[in-house]
Structure formats: C-alpha cells, structure tokens
Motif scaffolding. Structure first.
Motif, mmCIF file in Angstrom:
data_model
loop_
_atom_site.group_PDB
_atom_site.id
_atom_site.type_symbol
_atom_site.label_atom_id
_atom_site.label_comp_id
_atom_site.label_asym_id
_atom_site.label_seq_id
_atom_site.Cartn_x
_atom_site.Cartn_y
_atom_site.Cartn_z
ATOM 1 N N ALA A 113 0.835 -1.210 0.000
ATOM 2 C CA ALA A 113 0.000 0.000 0.000
ATOM 3 C C ALA A 113 0.863 1.251 0.000
ATOM 4 N N ARG A 114 0.496 2.192 -0.875
ATOM 5 C CA ARG A 114 1.084 3.524 -0.866
ATOM 6 C C ARG A 114 -0.055 4.539 -1.001
ATOM 7 N N THR A 115 0.141 5.687 -0.405
ATOM 8 C CA THR A 115 -0.873 6.733 -0.509
ATOM 9 C C THR A 115 -0.426 7.879 -1.408
ATOM 10 N N GLU A 116 0.874 7.952 -1.724
ATOM 11 C CA GLU A 116 1.395 8.952 -2.645
ATOM 12 C C GLU A 116 2.387 8.291 -3.595
ATOM 13 N N ALA A 117 2.387 8.747 -4.833
ATOM 14 C CA ALA A 117 3.317 8.209 -5.828
ATOM 15 C C ALA A 117 4.112 9.301 -6.530
ATOM 16 N N HIS A 118 3.950 10.544 -6.090
ATOM 17 C CA HIS A 118 4.611 11.670 -6.757
ATOM 18 C C HIS A 118 5.298 12.582 -5.742
ATOM 19 N N VAL A 119 5.950 12.006 -4.743
ATOM 20 C CA VAL A 119 6.675 12.799 -3.757
ATOM 21 C C VAL A 119 8.024 13.195 -4.346
ATOM 22 N N GLU A 120 8.312 14.486 -4.325
ATOM 23 C CA GLU A 120 9.548 14.958 -4.946
ATOM 24 C C GLU A 120 10.745 14.662 -4.053
ATOM 25 N N ALA A 121 11.770 14.093 -4.661
ATOM 26 C CA ALA A 121 13.011 13.765 -3.962
ATOM 27 C C ALA A 121 14.170 14.468 -4.668
ATOM 28 N N ARG A 122 15.369 13.981 -4.489
ATOM 29 C CA ARG A 122 16.586 14.628 -4.969
ATOM 30 C C ARG A 122 16.491 14.997 -6.453
ATOM 31 N N SER A 125 13.428 14.132 -8.729
ATOM 32 C CA SER A 125 12.983 12.748 -8.920
ATOM 33 C C SER A 125 11.735 12.498 -8.081
ATOM 34 N N LEU A 126 11.033 11.406 -8.375
ATOM 35 C CA LEU A 126 9.776 11.105 -7.702
ATOM 36 C C LEU A 126 9.865 9.770 -6.988
ATOM 37 N N VAL A 127 9.332 9.729 -5.764
ATOM 38 C CA VAL A 127 9.301 8.499 -4.983
ATOM 39 C C VAL A 127 7.903 8.309 -4.408
ATOM 40 N N TRP A 256 16.302 7.478 -2.046
ATOM 41 C CA TRP A 256 17.379 6.989 -2.900
ATOM 42 C C TRP A 256 18.207 5.990 -2.085
ATOM 43 N N HIS A 257 18.778 5.018 -2.778
ATOM 44 C CA HIS A 257 19.477 3.950 -2.067
ATOM 45 C C HIS A 257 20.695 4.450 -1.303
ATOM 46 N N ASP A 258 21.278 5.547 -1.753
ATOM 47 C CA ASP A 258 22.463 6.075 -1.082
ATOM 48 C C ASP A 258 22.148 7.234 -0.148
ATOM 49 N N GLU A 259 20.848 7.525 0.081
ATOM 50 C CA GLU A 259 20.492 8.739 0.803
ATOM 51 C C GLU A 259 19.624 8.458 2.030
ATOM 52 N N GLY A 260 19.283 7.208 2.283
ATOM 53 C CA GLY A 260 18.456 6.884 3.430
ATOM 54 C C GLY A 260 19.248 6.882 4.728
ATOM 55 N N MET A 281 19.749 -10.698 -4.812
ATOM 56 C CA MET A 281 19.333 -9.408 -4.259
ATOM 57 C C MET A 281 18.993 -8.477 -5.414
ATOM 58 N N ARG A 282 17.834 -7.839 -5.330
ATOM 59 C CA ARG A 282 17.481 -6.872 -6.365
ATOM 60 C C ARG A 282 17.176 -5.517 -5.742
ATOM 61 N N PRO A 283 17.411 -4.424 -6.485
ATOM 62 C CA PRO A 283 16.970 -3.111 -6.000
ATOM 63 C C PRO A 283 15.456 -3.044 -6.040
ATOM 64 N N ASP A 284 14.882 -2.312 -5.100
ATOM 65 C CA ASP A 284 13.426 -2.212 -5.019
ATOM 66 C C ASP A 284 13.019 -0.760 -4.799
ATOM 67 N N HIS A 285 11.865 -0.399 -5.333
ATOM 68 C CA HIS A 285 11.262 0.926 -5.153
ATOM 69 C C HIS A 285 12.254 2.042 -5.479
ATOM 70 N N VAL A 286 12.722 2.025 -6.717
ATOM 71 C CA VAL A 286 13.703 3.030 -7.128
ATOM 72 C C VAL A 286 13.001 4.344 -7.473
ATOM 73 N N PRO A 287 13.711 5.470 -7.388
ATOM 74 C CA PRO A 287 13.112 6.750 -7.787
ATOM 75 C C PRO A 287 12.821 6.776 -9.283
ATOM 76 N N THR A 288 11.792 7.514 -9.658
ATOM 77 C CA THR A 288 11.511 7.811 -11.057
ATOM 78 C C THR A 288 12.322 9.045 -11.440
#
Length: 320
Positions: A113-122, A125-127, A256-260, A281-288
């Motif tokens: 479940a997610r409630t937002e899909a367009h949160v602005e990040a670095r 980018s969108l997370v 971002w994987h290097d920013e958490g 191992m795979r990356p998951d939930h990457v930024p758009t």
C-alpha cells in the motif's frame, strides 16, 4: 555470497540488454512486469519463459508476485485445499525447471500500500510514500471479516502443506513482509509485521526451504536494526529487496538507495557474512528520474541503473 538481480519483463525488450550491459544475469519475474494479471503458470508456460531468458544468457532466479496464491488460502476459507494443490504443482514445475526461489506474501486483500506516488526527492525525482492518516478505509471498519489468529492458522497450515513439496522440488520459499508492516491496513489485519512474527514463521516449519524475503524497507519500518537482523536470520534469508525508507510503518517515504538513514554498507557486509548460499538481491522501489513518466512508480529503468551500480560498489567494498 550475494548475486545481483533485476526485475525483467517476461518477453525480451531493451531492459534485457541493459541488464546484460550492467553485468547482471539474474532475472526476477514479477507481476508488475506481466501486465495481464497472470498468476497461473503451466509447466509449458514456465518452460517457454525459461527458454526465452536462457537464449538471452539470463537465468530466472526468482518468481515473485506472479504466483497462484489466493486469499482463500490466506484466510483458510473453503476451497483453500484446491488452491494449495495448484500452488504445490507450481512449485513442482519450478523445481523441474531449476527455478530456485519463489517469493510470496501473506497480505490479505490490499497488497503493498502507498498513498502517494509523486513525492519529490533529490533533483526533482519522484518516490512513493505511505501515510496511515490518508488510508481512509481504516475509518470505515474492517474490510475483511477475519481475526489475526485465523490468518496465522491459515499460514501455518499452508507451510505444513507446502514446505515438504518445496523441499522435494529443491525450491526455496521466501515470505515477504507486510508492506507497510502495520497491525492492519484499510481495516484488514496483518501478521507479518515484526521480527517476532518471522521467528514464529520459521519455527512453524524448520527448513531452509521455509525462508524469508528480506525486504529492507519493511524491516526498517518495523524498527529492526538491519545488520543485526540480517545476521539473526541469515541462514533463512532466501531473497533480498535492497531499499531504504525515511520514517516508520505509519508514515514513511522511499529514499534513494544512497540517501536513506541506514548504513547500507553495514547491511551488505552482514549479508556477505550471514547467508549460507548464493542469495539473489534486487533493488526495489527506485526513484523515477527525468524523462520517465512515473506510470509504474518504483520500477522504472534509470533508478535501477543507479541502484545496481551503487549495490555493486558496496559488494566490491565488502570483498576487499
């Protein structure tokens, strides 16, 4: 040892070539890439899929999401035995074709479940993000009439039925955490939401084939310390989702994987120390990223390119 993988679609496109160019040869088949809601696979469906990948020099290392597992099974409802038999047959087919891991979840009704899909990040980018205050269905009362113990009973019944088949087939199961790992989402009870819950799962059938999909973001949302928890469960970790979040199970945003906030190198070192066999191992939930339309939040290509490069750097550091 840890091997890198990426989610790839079931038919060849440029993402297959990009994976090879990155040096990634392990493919994860996922519902998000199927497109038609397919969850039932005959032996010949899987054989066709495996042949496609092998011809391209890729190995199917994990099937996740795209599996025959129904809420009748998760709730212990009438008809579950027929559904479990279908799942057993699927596991046997995977074993016959040397597909080593199946990732499944025990989220009833609402899945991740997610409630937002367009949160602005670095850099714009969108997370994605989750806020329990915005999950309005919670205020409408239970959407599924089921108790927590009913769901636990159904899971333990499933494991008793299915794990021996997985052992015989040589296929490892990896149970994904509830996402988010809350007591309930949208009024539906959730049970795989703590390290204690995972200990109960592992104790219910003691076998390396009854294992964990270690989704780092969800374990972080549980409040678990990643390196310690990876070492605690290491020999039962059968698949890894490499990601991080800012926040907790009630309110979080992907990073971002290097920013958490977590020490990702310490997590990678823990995997290298603790897992028994080669674990994918795979990356998951990457930024758009720029130029991508965010139609499939968390699963576009450019963020995966960044994440795989970052993960490869961490792996090389652990091997020095």
């Amino acid at each position: 040892m840890v091997d890198l993988a990426v989610v790839l679609p079931p038919q060849p496109d440029e993402r297959w070539q990009i994976a090879k160019q990155m040096g990634v040869e392990n493919a994860v088949v996922h519902t998000l890439e199927i497109g038609d809601g397919k969850t039932t696979w005959s032996y010949h469906d899987l054989l066709h899929l495996k042949n496609w990948y092998e011809d391209a020099g890729l190995d199917i290392s994990v099937i996740e999401g795209s599996i025959p597992l129904t809420d009748r099974v998760r709730l212990g409802m009438e008809g579950r035995d027929e559904d479990i038999e279908e799942f057993k047959e699927f596991i046997r087919h995977c074993g016959q074709l040397d597909i080593p891991v199946v990732c499944y979840d025990w989220m009833v009704g609402i899945r991740w479940a997610r409630t937002e899909a367009h949160v602005e990040a670095r850099g714009g980018s969108l997370v994605t993000a989750y806020s329990n205050d915005r999950m309005h269905r919670d205020r409408a009362g239970p959407a599924v009439d089921a108790s927590r113990e009913q769901i636990w009973d159904a899971l333990e019944y499933f494991l008793q039925e299915v794990t021996p088949v997985a052992e015989a087939a040589g296929v490892k199961l990896g149970l994904h955490p509830d996402d988010p790992p809350r007591e309930s989402v949208g009024g539906v009870p959730r049970i795989i939401n703590s390290t204690e819950a995972y200990q109960r799962v592992l104790d219910s059938y003691d076998s390396e084939h009854n294992g964990i999909t270690f989704c780092q973001g969800n374990f972080a949302a549980m409040g678990a310390v990643l390196p310690e928890t990876i070492r605690r469960f290491g020999d039962r970790i059968n698949f890894v989702h490499f990601r991080d979040i800012e926040g907790d199970a009630d309110d979080f945003v992907e990073t971002w994987h290097d920013e958490g906030p977590r020490d990702m190198l310490a997590a990678m070192e823990a995997y290298q120390d603790a897992v028994n066999d080669d674990v994918v191992m795979r990356p998951d939930h990457v930024p758009t990223m720029v130029g991508e339309d965010n139609s499939n939040p968390g699963y576009h290509t450019k963020g995966r390119l960044f994440a795989v490069g970052y993960m490869r750097g961490l792996l090389e550091q652990t091997q020095r």
